[in-house]
Design a protein around this motif. Structure first.
Motif: not given
Length: 72
Positions: A16-24, A61-68
């Protein structure tokens, strides 16, 4: 950018991350830049690097992990 390009920069990632990156529509160079910003944003600013472009910022934004603190 291909799936293999993305994996060469990020290592194993979810499809899903790969697809999101490609879509950019980003280039591999933009992905590398985003990855560098995630790892050392303060250092890059201190070096006088320009702030990321809109597309690089979207990748960050896609790659960052959310903060606690973002979790419920």
């Amino acid at each position: 950018m291909t799936r293999d390009d993305i994996i060469s920069v990020l290592g194993p990632v979810d499809e899903a991350v790969i697809a999101d990156i490609v879509s950019t529509g980003a280039t591999i160079e933009e992905l590398r830049e985003a990855f560098a910003w995630i790892g050392a944003d303060e250092a890059l600013v201190n070096e006088g690097r320009q702030l990321p472009s809109a597309r690089v910022a979207a990748l960050i934004e896609l790659l960052e992990t959310p903060d606690d603190e973002d979790l419920p």
